[in-house]
Write an enzyme that holds these catalytic residues in place. Sequence first.
Site, PDB file in Angstrom:
ATOM      1  N   ASP A   1      -1.815   9.971   1.831  1.00  0.00           N
ATOM      2  CA  ASP A   1      -2.592   8.848   2.352  1.00  0.00           C
ATOM      3  C   ASP A   1      -3.521   9.384   3.433  1.00  0.00           C
ATOM      4  O   ASP A   1      -3.533  10.584   3.696  1.00  0.00           O
ATOM      5  CB  ASP A   1      -1.627   7.785   2.923  1.00  0.00           C
ATOM      6  CG  ASP A   1      -2.212   6.389   2.849  1.00  0.00           C
ATOM      7  OD1 ASP A   1      -3.371   6.206   3.262  1.00  0.00           O
ATOM      8  OD2 ASP A   1      -1.513   5.473   2.388  1.00  0.00           O
TER       9      ASP A   1
ATOM     10  N   ASP B   1       0.861  -1.183   0.000  1.00  0.00           N
ATOM     11  CA  ASP B   1       0.000   0.000   0.000  1.00  0.00           C
ATOM     12  C   ASP B   1       0.899   1.235   0.000  1.00  0.00           C
ATOM     13  O   ASP B   1       1.284   1.760   1.033  1.00  0.00           O
ATOM     14  CB  ASP B   1      -0.919  -0.019   1.222  1.00  0.00           C
ATOM     15  CG  ASP B   1      -2.063   0.987   1.086  1.00  0.00           C
ATOM     16  OD1 ASP B   1      -2.119   1.684   0.051  1.00  0.00           O
ATOM     17  OD2 ASP B   1      -2.896   1.063   1.998  1.00  0.00           O
ATOM     18  N   ALA B   2       1.236   1.659  -1.206  1.00  0.00           N
ATOM     19  CA  ALA B   2       2.287   2.668  -1.390  1.00  0.00           C
ATOM     20  C   ALA B   2       1.755   3.951  -2.005  1.00  0.00           C
ATOM     21  O   ALA B   2       2.364   4.995  -1.896  1.00  0.00           O
ATOM     22  CB  ALA B   2       3.387   2.091  -2.275  1.00  0.00           C
ATOM     23  N   LYS B   3       0.615   3.866  -2.672  1.00  0.00           N
ATOM     24  CA  LYS B   3      -0.036   5.027  -3.293  1.00  0.00           C
ATOM     25  C   LYS B   3       0.954   5.842  -4.113  1.00  0.00           C
ATOM     26  O   LYS B   3       1.028   7.062  -4.009  1.00  0.00           O
ATOM     27  CB  LYS B   3      -0.755   5.866  -2.237  1.00  0.00           C
ATOM     28  CG  LYS B   3      -1.810   5.040  -1.475  1.00  0.00           C
ATOM     29  CD  LYS B   3      -2.697   5.848  -0.577  1.00  0.00           C
ATOM     30  CE  LYS B   3      -3.838   5.027   0.002  1.00  0.00           C
ATOM     31  NZ  LYS B   3      -3.437   3.987   0.972  1.00  0.00           N
ATOM     32  N   ARG B   4       1.713   5.153  -4.973  1.00  0.00           N
ATOM     33  CA  ARG B   4       2.698   5.807  -5.811  1.00  0.00           C
ATOM     34  C   ARG B   4       2.073   6.326  -7.104  1.00  0.00           C
ATOM     35  O   ARG B   4       0.863   6.199  -7.312  1.00  0.00           O
ATOM     36  CB  ARG B   4       3.833   4.818  -6.143  1.00  0.00           C
ATOM     37  CG  ARG B   4       4.591   4.299  -4.917  1.00  0.00           C
ATOM     38  CD  ARG B   4       5.309   5.414  -4.171  1.00  0.00           C
ATOM     39  NE  ARG B   4       6.347   4.902  -3.287  1.00  0.00           N
ATOM     40  CZ  ARG B   4       6.218   4.634  -1.990  1.00  0.00           C
ATOM     41  NH1 ARG B   4       5.071   4.830  -1.381  1.00  0.00           N
ATOM     42  NH2 ARG B   4       7.247   4.179  -1.274  1.00  0.00           N
TER      43      ARG B   4
END
Lengths: 274, 274
Positions: free
Chosen positions: B99, A94-97
């Site tokens: 996030d 879960d890195a949201k890159r």
Amino acid sequence: MTTQQLTNQIKKKQSFLCIGLDVDLNKIPKYLLKEEDPIFAFNKAIIDATHHLCVAYKPNTAFYEAYGLKGWKALEKTINYLNENHPEIYTIADAKRGDIGNTSTMYAKAFFEDLGFDSVTVAPYMGKDSVEPFLAFEDKHTILLALTSNQGAFDFQTKSVDGIELYKQVLETSKTWKSSENLMYVVGATKAEYLANIRKIVPDSFLLVPGVGAQGGNLQDVCKYGMNDSIGLLINSSRGIIYASQDETFAQAAAKKAEDLQMQMKAELKRHSK
Amino acid sequence: MTTQQLTNQIKKKQSFLCIGLDVDLNKIPKYLLKEEDPIFAFNKAIIDATHHLCVAYKPNTAFYEAYGLKGWKALEKTINYLNENHPEIYTIADAKRGDIGNTSTMYAKAFFEDLGFDSVTVAPYMGKDSVEPFLAFEDKHTILLALTSNQGAFDFQTKSVDGIELYKQVLETSKTWKSSENLMYVVGATKAEYLANIRKIVPDSFLLVPGVGAQGGNLQDVCKYGMNDSIGLLINSSRGIIYASQDETFAQAAAKKAEDLQMQMKAELKRHSK
């Protein structure tokens, strides 16, 4: 791992639970801080106690980066432990890159090749050429942020773009991208009422659903509006499971919380006859 | 570092150049691969040769994460080298994070406290509560993606949201957030014609402008439409500078490219009488 294999695991375990490994050293049992690698020691105990109750684990990279080199090392050890001991478990970074093309390729290599995750979460703001480099990896999944679980989702995601909400534009537009069959989407459990409309746009895609538990989302509503023929749901709980207790019983307490959710999921699978 | 200090540095050096440290081991001189830490060796040589010509360095985290622990270590060494030897240089972690609240706090700690960067780039898709945890850090800056330099910017950023393009909504909305004085914005040099309108919304903010060089943006146009009374611009070049040569002369070749840009910037500062 293919989505068919994931669906098979869900049916076998009667669970579509994903456990978020968001390790905060201020919240784990104090006695673990004496370990050489407290983060990995915590994760290993949680995994050992819960792996039969869930189909996926999702470390959020922020919690590892915050501890610098030690944190990154603990992330490596955690994903290696999972891949070696539980190859049937689906893994999510879960890195949201998301960045321009050549940079997204580097991120994709980091998570898919170097670390060996099955999937990674990606933010859509920079558009097609920031996401396609992730999609190019075979048998790997890119989990695109669509409608997130937080209050800030209402700042932009639900705003009307040319007559259609932005998150719907993201769903519709991303379906046209190359290798879009490798896409999954993040939809917050706190937005369950939106799921019926989301399913009209992406009937077959897996949805990663955070927000059950600490954030207040409802499991039954998510299943009612979000489940499809392949189940199509991974419901995540992080804090609600891993911090169930802060003493020596933390792993068993986590397993109990995970089992509570798994039993509810089993009932939902029965209700929907899967 | 405050924006006033940054402006002072720009006037002193007659440069608003930011050099992107995006190190790809396939592109650096072969002989460096024999070094114990080729990435840091490359960065150190580039920094030693160019620090008098620029006011900022911007490592893109993707290029470090792609090499796992070794990469993260090289990133740590690079920022430590900068902070110890060139404290007057502004540092940007080009990480494009973002996030839910408690997670963004962990990212902010990672980049501002653990690594000691002056600023970090953040994606706006998740809204206010995903960005404010970064803004809470005093004397640190959060550089929000507004209008990026890539083609994919046209997928969502330029779409009309309730009658106003999404990137303008991001600019307008973010101004209302707590500690918004700590915001800067990313605007691609390839979109220079948009800068006049952007300046109407954020007249005083610093803009980080990538896309000059390899991506084709024009320095003079960016200055014409984007410069304000405090200069307000950091123009980034990565590949165009650091890969100017692939042999032993790479650092001098990079300095030559940096000097070319610095001379152009000096002329622009003179033209705009700064």
